[in-house]
Design a protein around this motif. Structure first.
Motif, PDB file in Angstrom:
ATOM      1  N   ASP A 119       0.815  -1.210   0.000  1.00 11.19           N
ATOM      2  CA  ASP A 119       0.000   0.000   0.000  1.00 11.19           C
ATOM      3  C   ASP A 119       0.851   1.264   0.000  1.00 11.19           C
ATOM      4  N   ASP A 120       2.050   1.222   0.631  1.00 12.05           N
ATOM      5  CA  ASP A 120       2.889   2.407   0.605  1.00 12.05           C
ATOM      6  C   ASP A 120       3.451   2.659  -0.795  1.00 12.05           C
ATOM      7  N   MET A 121       3.684   1.601  -1.565  1.00 14.89           N
ATOM      8  CA  MET A 121       4.157   1.758  -2.940  1.00 14.89           C
ATOM      9  C   MET A 121       3.049   2.337  -3.817  1.00 14.89           C
ATOM     10  N   LEU A 122       1.824   1.831  -3.635  1.00 12.30           N
ATOM     11  CA  LEU A 122       0.691   2.374  -4.390  1.00 12.30           C
ATOM     12  C   LEU A 122       0.457   3.826  -4.004  1.00 12.30           C
ATOM     13  N   SER A 123       0.597   4.150  -2.739  1.00 13.97           N
ATOM     14  CA  SER A 123       0.436   5.529  -2.286  1.00 13.97           C
ATOM     15  C   SER A 123       1.468   6.447  -2.934  1.00 13.97           C
ATOM     16  N   ALA A 124       2.714   5.980  -3.026  1.00 17.04           N
ATOM     17  CA  ALA A 124       3.766   6.777  -3.662  1.00 17.04           C
ATOM     18  C   ALA A 124       3.493   6.942  -5.153  1.00 17.04           C
ATOM     19  N   LEU A 125       2.975   5.899  -5.783  1.00 16.49           N
ATOM     20  CA  LEU A 125       2.617   5.987  -7.194  1.00 16.49           C
ATOM     21  C   LEU A 125       1.522   7.018  -7.417  1.00 16.49           C
ATOM     22  N   VAL A 126       0.493   6.973  -6.592  1.00 15.79           N
ATOM     23  CA  VAL A 126      -0.610   7.925  -6.695  1.00 15.79           C
ATOM     24  C   VAL A 126      -0.117   9.351  -6.455  1.00 15.79           C
ATOM     25  N   ALA A 136       7.623   4.855 -13.323  1.00 15.70           N
ATOM     26  CA  ALA A 136       7.419   3.496 -13.819  1.00 15.70           C
ATOM     27  C   ALA A 136       7.235   2.553 -12.635  1.00 15.70           C
ATOM     28  N   TYR A 137       6.265   1.665 -12.754  1.00 15.95           N
ATOM     29  CA  TYR A 137       6.064   0.588 -11.783  1.00 15.95           C
ATOM     30  C   TYR A 137       6.663  -0.662 -12.401  1.00 15.95           C
ATOM     31  N   VAL A 138       7.682  -1.210 -11.747  1.00  9.97           N
ATOM     32  CA  VAL A 138       8.450  -2.318 -12.309  1.00  9.97           C
ATOM     33  C   VAL A 138       8.245  -3.557 -11.441  1.00  9.97           C
ATOM     34  N   VAL A 139       7.810  -4.663 -12.075  1.00 11.17           N
ATOM     35  CA  VAL A 139       7.572  -5.895 -11.330  1.00 11.17           C
ATOM     36  C   VAL A 139       8.251  -7.060 -12.039  1.00 11.17           C
ATOM     37  N   ASP A 140       8.972  -7.851 -11.287  1.00  8.93           N
ATOM     38  CA  ASP A 140       9.580  -9.084 -11.795  1.00  8.93           C
ATOM     39  C   ASP A 140       8.608 -10.216 -11.490  1.00  8.93           C
ATOM     40  N   LEU A 141       8.014 -10.767 -12.516  1.00  8.80           N
ATOM     41  CA  LEU A 141       6.979 -11.776 -12.317  1.00  8.80           C
ATOM     42  C   LEU A 141       7.532 -13.102 -11.839  1.00  8.80           C
ATOM     43  N   ASP A 142       8.830 -13.320 -11.955  1.00  8.98           N
ATOM     44  CA  ASP A 142       9.440 -14.553 -11.451  1.00  8.98           C
ATOM     45  C   ASP A 142       9.754 -14.446  -9.961  1.00  8.98           C
ATOM     46  N   THR A 143      10.347 -13.334  -9.547  1.00  4.62           N
ATOM     47  CA  THR A 143      10.747 -13.177  -8.142  1.00  4.62           C
ATOM     48  C   THR A 143       9.687 -12.489  -7.295  1.00  4.62           C
ATOM     49  N   LEU A 148       9.269   1.282  -7.691  1.00  4.27           N
ATOM     50  CA  LEU A 148       8.971   2.442  -8.527  1.00  4.27           C
ATOM     51  C   LEU A 148      10.284   3.007  -9.040  1.00  4.27           C
ATOM     52  N   ASP A 149      10.288   3.465 -10.281  1.00  6.67           N
ATOM     53  CA  ASP A 149      11.522   3.945 -10.910  1.00  6.67           C
ATOM     54  C   ASP A 149      11.200   5.192 -11.722  1.00  6.67           C
ATOM     55  N   ASP A 150      11.884   6.302 -11.425  1.00  7.41           N
ATOM     56  CA  ASP A 150      11.678   7.528 -12.199  1.00  7.41           C
ATOM     57  C   ASP A 150      12.958   8.010 -12.879  1.00  7.41           C
ATOM     58  N   SER A 151      13.981   7.148 -12.887  1.00 10.68           N
ATOM     59  CA  SER A 151      15.268   7.582 -13.430  1.00 10.68           C
ATOM     60  C   SER A 151      15.687   6.843 -14.692  1.00 10.68           C
TER      61      SER A 151
END
Length: 331
Positions: A119-126, A136-143, A148-151
């Motif tokens: 929820d804190d990641m979603l809050s930061a995204l919002v 950018a919201y980056v998710v590794d579907l394997d791990t 979040l990445d803005d650089s």
């Protein structure tokens, strides 16, 4: 101040905001994201649907074709506290119903908020979205790692393109602010450009301190700032999702806005005028201390050279050049 409050909501999918609200209200929430498509899928990669624990929805992943199945899967995922990857084939008949010529296949990632998507990641995204900061919201579907990445991901941000990184299971969801068009000079070209830009997905703002030009009668329903251009531009703010178009052909109005624009990160700056007019503009900016590289950001004469004649065709050339710069980074 605005002559009219803009009653239209920006073209901005509010699925993340709604999911966060539902989560905070204790309803439970999940975000479903289109992560891959084949064929003529109804929605593009990155499209999102928010689902509450009460089966309320916001957004879309298929234009209505498979939402029902996604809701069922999301409710089950919320109960289990696990993510789900779903795959759907959209039939030709369903695709036709939402305005497509043929069907396709989509993959959807479902992430319960709290258990999977922190929820804190979603809050930061919002928060980033509210501040018009690309993220950018980056998710590794394997791990299962998420961040979040803005650089990074410059090309993805420029092209507004979510997707998998090459040869990996790492999905990058691009969250760009809505496109904006700031037009200085409520002239006849602007009367053609503004509705065209709105159709193309921009939220336009008009700036003109001359009441005769910047009137509601000439631009019904549009947001008009009757302030001096540099003050209005500073009030609006120019960012990487903003295009600035100068149409007054008057240095007293154009130049102050140009100075503000050259100090900003707006992706496009275009100024009306002949080659001779632009040469004079360049000389004035050089005297103000701007470098050749900074001045080269200005597209002048404005628009692609398509032999445009008349306000509507000039507006087409301007919008085409804006699109080229936005999508390809050059003009």
């Amino acid at each position: 101040m605005d002559t009219r409050t803009d009653s239209r909501t920006e073209r901005f999918d509010r699925a993340p905001e709604t999911a966060l609200d539902w989560h905070r209200a204790g309803k439970g929430a999940a975000l479903a994201t289109v992560i891959e498509t084949w064929g003529s899928a109804p929605r593009r990669v990155g499209s999102q649907l928010a689902i509450s624990g009460d089966a309320e929805i916001e957004g879309s992943v298929s234009g209505g074709c498979v939402e029902g199945a996604v809701i069922v899967e999301a409710l089950e995922a919320m109960e289990e506290g696990t993510a789900r990857e779903l795959e759907f084939g959209v039939s030709d008949a369903d695709a036709f119903a939402v305005g497509l010529a043929c069907g396709g296949t989509i993959r959807v990632l479902v992430e319960p908020v709290g258990d999977v998507l922190p929820d804190d990641m979603l809050s930061a995204l919002v928060a980033a979205r509210a501040e018009r900061r690309p993220v950018a919201y980056v998710v590794d579907l394997d791990t299962g790692s998420r961040r979040l990445d803005d650089s990074g991901h410059a090309d993805r941000f420029r092209m507004d393109r979510s997707g998998f990184e090459p040869d990996s299971r790492t999905f990058v969801a691009i969250h760009n602010p809505p496109l904006r068009l700031v037009v200085v000079g409520a002239v006849h070209i602007a009367q053609a450009l503004v509705p065209m830009a709105r159709i193309a997905g921009y939220d336009p703002v008009l700036i003109d301190p001359r009441e005769t030009f910047g009137s509601d009668a000439r631009f019904p329903g549009e947001r008009i700032l009757p302030d001096w251009p540099d003050e209005a531009v500073a009030q609006i703010g120019l960012d990487t999702r903003t295009a600035l178009v100068l149409l007054t052909h008057d240095p007293k109005l154009d130049d102050p806005a140009l100075v503000e624009a050259l100090r900003s990160g707006c992706f496009y700056i275009g100024a009306l005028g002949s080659t001779r007019t632009h040469a004079k503009r360049v000389s004035r900016l050089e005297e103000d201390g701007f470098t050749d590289d900074e001045i080269a950001r200005i597209h002048g004469p404005i628009g692609l050279d398509i032999g445009a004649a008349g306000p509507a065709e000039i507006a087409v050339s301007i919008l085409a050049e804006m699109t080229q710069v936005l999508r390809k980074g050059t003009a």
